[in-house]
Scaffold this active site. Sequence first.
Site, PDB file in Angstrom:
ATOM      1  N   ARG A 114     -12.479  17.551  20.064  1.00 29.61           N
ATOM      2  CA  ARG A 114     -12.273  16.103  20.276  1.00 29.61           C
ATOM      3  C   ARG A 114     -12.935  15.252  19.197  1.00 29.61           C
ATOM      4  O   ARG A 114     -13.228  14.077  19.409  1.00 29.61           O
ATOM      5  CB  ARG A 114     -12.755  15.666  21.660  1.00 29.61           C
ATOM      6  CG  ARG A 114     -12.053  16.379  22.784  1.00 29.61           C
ATOM      7  CD  ARG A 114     -12.092  15.598  24.070  1.00 29.61           C
ATOM      8  NE  ARG A 114     -11.358  16.295  25.102  1.00 29.61           N
ATOM      9  CZ  ARG A 114     -11.897  17.145  25.965  1.00 29.61           C
ATOM     10  NH1 ARG A 114     -13.199  17.379  25.932  1.00 29.61           N
ATOM     11  NH2 ARG A 114     -11.155  17.746  26.864  1.00 29.61           N
ATOM     12  N   HIS A 134       7.063   1.998   1.720  1.00 28.77           N
ATOM     13  CA  HIS A 134       6.941   3.239   2.487  1.00 28.77           C
ATOM     14  C   HIS A 134       8.035   3.449   3.528  1.00 28.77           C
ATOM     15  O   HIS A 134       8.318   4.591   3.889  1.00 28.77           O
ATOM     16  CB  HIS A 134       5.574   3.310   3.169  1.00 28.77           C
ATOM     17  CG  HIS A 134       4.469   3.698   2.230  1.00 28.77           C
ATOM     18  ND1 HIS A 134       4.148   2.959   1.107  1.00 28.77           N
ATOM     19  CD2 HIS A 134       3.616   4.752   2.214  1.00 28.77           C
ATOM     20  CE1 HIS A 134       3.141   3.544   0.471  1.00 28.77           C
ATOM     21  NE2 HIS A 134       2.810   4.630   1.120  1.00 28.77           N
ATOM     22  N   HIS A 175       9.457   6.862   2.995  1.00 30.33           N
ATOM     23  CA  HIS A 175       9.386   7.959   3.967  1.00 30.33           C
ATOM     24  C   HIS A 175      10.785   8.474   4.305  1.00 30.33           C
ATOM     25  O   HIS A 175      10.978   9.680   4.508  1.00 30.33           O
ATOM     26  CB  HIS A 175       8.681   7.500   5.243  1.00 30.33           C
ATOM     27  CG  HIS A 175       7.186   7.373   5.085  1.00 30.33           C
ATOM     28  ND1 HIS A 175       6.378   6.837   6.059  1.00 30.33           N
ATOM     29  CD2 HIS A 175       6.361   7.723   4.068  1.00 30.33           C
ATOM     30  CE1 HIS A 175       5.115   6.857   5.649  1.00 30.33           C
ATOM     31  NE2 HIS A 175       5.081   7.387   4.446  1.00 30.33           N
ATOM     32  N   LYS A 204      -6.541   7.283   7.873  1.00 30.02           N
ATOM     33  CA  LYS A 204      -5.267   7.721   8.463  1.00 30.02           C
ATOM     34  C   LYS A 204      -5.156   9.230   8.284  1.00 30.02           C
ATOM     35  O   LYS A 204      -5.296   9.734   7.164  1.00 30.02           O
ATOM     36  CB  LYS A 204      -4.082   7.067   7.758  1.00 30.02           C
ATOM     37  CG  LYS A 204      -3.753   5.688   8.274  1.00 30.02           C
ATOM     38  CD  LYS A 204      -2.429   5.239   7.691  1.00 30.02           C
ATOM     39  CE  LYS A 204      -2.052   3.851   8.183  1.00 30.02           C
ATOM     40  NZ  LYS A 204      -0.814   3.359   7.526  1.00 30.02           N
ATOM     41  N   HIS A 242       5.689  12.317  -2.359  1.00 32.88           N
ATOM     42  CA  HIS A 242       5.414  11.026  -1.721  1.00 32.88           C
ATOM     43  C   HIS A 242       5.421   9.862  -2.717  1.00 32.88           C
ATOM     44  O   HIS A 242       6.091   8.850  -2.495  1.00 32.88           O
ATOM     45  CB  HIS A 242       4.077  11.102  -0.996  1.00 32.88           C
ATOM     46  CG  HIS A 242       3.698   9.836  -0.301  1.00 32.88           C
ATOM     47  ND1 HIS A 242       4.424   9.315   0.747  1.00 32.88           N
ATOM     48  CD2 HIS A 242       2.675   8.973  -0.514  1.00 32.88           C
ATOM     49  CE1 HIS A 242       3.861   8.186   1.150  1.00 32.88           C
ATOM     50  NE2 HIS A 242       2.801   7.954   0.409  1.00 32.88           N
ATOM     51  N   GLU A 247      -4.256  -0.841  11.997  1.00 40.99           N
ATOM     52  CA  GLU A 247      -2.930  -1.303  11.582  1.00 40.99           C
ATOM     53  C   GLU A 247      -2.188  -2.100  12.666  1.00 40.99           C
ATOM     54  O   GLU A 247      -1.059  -1.793  13.048  1.00 40.99           O
ATOM     55  CB  GLU A 247      -2.082  -0.099  11.139  1.00 40.99           C
ATOM     56  CG  GLU A 247      -0.887  -0.529  10.304  1.00 40.99           C
ATOM     57  CD  GLU A 247      -0.141   0.643   9.673  1.00 40.99           C
ATOM     58  OE1 GLU A 247      -0.718   1.290   8.790  1.00 40.99           O
ATOM     59  OE2 GLU A 247       0.998   0.879  10.063  1.00 40.99           O
ATOM     60  N   LYS A 256      -8.131  -2.008  -0.732  1.00 37.05           N
ATOM     61  CA  LYS A 256      -7.791  -1.323   0.517  1.00 37.05           C
ATOM     62  C   LYS A 256      -8.950  -1.392   1.517  1.00 37.05           C
ATOM     63  O   LYS A 256      -8.740  -1.580   2.720  1.00 37.05           O
ATOM     64  CB  LYS A 256      -7.410   0.132   0.224  1.00 37.05           C
ATOM     65  CG  LYS A 256      -6.995   0.877   1.482  1.00 37.05           C
ATOM     66  CD  LYS A 256      -6.258   2.162   1.236  1.00 37.05           C
ATOM     67  CE  LYS A 256      -5.863   2.771   2.582  1.00 37.05           C
ATOM     68  NZ  LYS A 256      -5.122   4.015   2.455  1.00 37.05           N
ATOM     69  N   GLU A 306       1.324   4.459  -6.172  1.00 36.97           N
ATOM     70  CA  GLU A 306       0.503   3.764  -5.160  1.00 36.97           C
ATOM     71  C   GLU A 306      -0.339   2.661  -5.814  1.00 36.97           C
ATOM     72  O   GLU A 306      -0.588   1.620  -5.209  1.00 36.97           O
ATOM     73  CB  GLU A 306      -0.399   4.754  -4.411  1.00 36.97           C
ATOM     74  CG  GLU A 306       0.347   5.730  -3.491  1.00 36.97           C
ATOM     75  CD  GLU A 306       0.786   5.123  -2.141  1.00 36.97           C
ATOM     76  OE1 GLU A 306       0.600   3.901  -1.924  1.00 36.97           O
ATOM     77  OE2 GLU A 306       1.320   5.889  -1.313  1.00 36.97           O
ATOM     78  N   ASN A 315       1.944  -0.597   3.593  1.00 39.15           N
ATOM     79  CA  ASN A 315       3.150   0.240   3.690  1.00 39.15           C
ATOM     80  C   ASN A 315       4.276  -0.247   2.780  1.00 39.15           C
ATOM     81  O   ASN A 315       5.417   0.206   2.920  1.00 39.15           O
ATOM     82  CB  ASN A 315       3.639   0.279   5.145  1.00 39.15           C
ATOM     83  CG  ASN A 315       2.607   0.910   6.058  1.00 39.15           C
ATOM     84  OD1 ASN A 315       1.948   1.869   5.667  1.00 39.15           O
ATOM     85  ND2 ASN A 315       2.439   0.366   7.259  1.00 39.15           N
ATOM     86  N   ARG A 324      -2.914  -4.608   7.803  1.00 40.56           N
ATOM     87  CA  ARG A 324      -2.851  -3.276   7.163  1.00 40.56           C
ATOM     88  C   ARG A 324      -1.409  -2.815   6.940  1.00 40.56           C
ATOM     89  O   ARG A 324      -1.151  -1.987   6.081  1.00 40.56           O
ATOM     90  CB  ARG A 324      -3.633  -2.255   7.999  1.00 40.56           C
ATOM     91  CG  ARG A 324      -3.708  -0.904   7.314  1.00 40.56           C
ATOM     92  CD  ARG A 324      -4.698   0.052   7.921  1.00 40.56           C
ATOM     93  NE  ARG A 324      -4.697   1.306   7.190  1.00 40.56           N
ATOM     94  CZ  ARG A 324      -5.552   2.280   7.378  1.00 40.56           C
ATOM     95  NH1 ARG A 324      -6.507   2.159   8.290  1.00 40.56           N
ATOM     96  NH2 ARG A 324      -5.476   3.389   6.672  1.00 40.56           N
TER      97      ARG A 324
HETATM   98  N1  GLY Z   1      -1.473   4.347   3.060  1.00 36.10           N
HETATM   99  C1  GLY Z   1      -1.443   3.178   3.832  1.00 36.10           C
HETATM  100  C2  GLY Z   1      -2.635   3.003   4.702  1.00 36.10           C
HETATM  101  O1  GLY Z   1      -3.612   3.734   4.590  1.00 36.10           O
HETATM  102  O2  GLY Z   1      -2.625   2.135   5.541  1.00 36.10           O
END
Ligand code: GLY
Length: 355
Positions: free
Chosen positions: A123, A244, A248, A145, A260, A233, A223, A187, A241, A237
């Site tokens: 956990r 993305h 994606h 993330k 990616h 998010e 960031k 990125e 994206n 946040r």
């Molecule tokens: N890669 C986008 C984020 O970490 O929110």
Amino acid sequence: MSDCKIIQVNTSPAYAVTIAPGLLAGCGPRLRELMSPCHMAVVADSTVAPLYLETVQTSLEEAGFTVSTCVFPAGEANKNFTTLAKILEFLAERRLTRTDCVAALGGGVTGDMAGFAAAVYLRGVRYVQLPTTLLSAVDSSVGGKTAVDLAAGKNLAGAFLQPAAVLCDTDCLSSLPRDVFADGAAEAIKTGVLCDESLFSLFEDGTLTAEPGAVIARCVAYKAGVVERDEKEQGERRLLNLGHTVGHAIEKCSGYAIPHGHAVAAGLAVIARAAEALGWTEESVSKRICACLAQNGLPTAADFSPEALAEAASADKKRSGGDITLVVPRRIGLCELKKMPVSELLPVIRAGLEG
Ligand code: GLY
């Protein structure tokens, strides 16, 4: 160390991102400053392990850590529950306890998967990020993330867990294959489009003359601020994206053969062209973005139908109910969130592919 940059990320828990040369060889003493000697499970893929695993293991052992190493086959196609289960079984076989730690040594796939393993094993145990690619340095190693892909789409199972530390060794960047460096450039260019025209400009002539450590520090600093304000998010946040949603979808449609960063580049080009065609952005923004991506060896188109991409994108995490939130550039250095019915994705993607 004069070329050492440290960026604090004030999340819970807070942690530092250290950017400097030589950090892998010195990771043991650095991590000893943060934690007592414990059992450290270092997770790496089959590309990175032969390059750096021994260096990391030696430094950790010399600093008093007990080290176990877990190597999995490289590639986004392996970022799934099968590999995750193997990592978890490995942690259990090696009897890691809650006072021990996982180290993610490598790129985005390793960080996402080792981080997810740390988030669910017992956990939750601590983990540290040791990014070795530009992409993981500028983006994925920071912000907590973690995820694996599902058959239905990219990163659809995961958890938020902030690392205890990020040690970014800039020496790793000099030996990156061109394509892998380009993935990270995508990125960083994304970050420039989001918040910093001068960062974007560093990439416009296609030969990055700025020191990569300085570029990483600018991306991480931006960031860190976003993640501190919106760790899970819920709002701001989502801006990260940019590119993305379509990116994606491109990855998924290619069976994860398109990496990616390349997919994000094409996704960024698609949304920029769509935004211009639909009157959401200043004229010539998409031309400038596409030229910059191309200069850095990145694609600006994808060989999939708008229908296939819209279908893949409709399973995206950014969907809520019948709506999806897209990130739209208004100009270089400023983007906004645009919520729309999922049914409007197809015309947007079509405009972006045709523009
Ligand atoms: N890669 C986008 C984020 O970490 O929110």
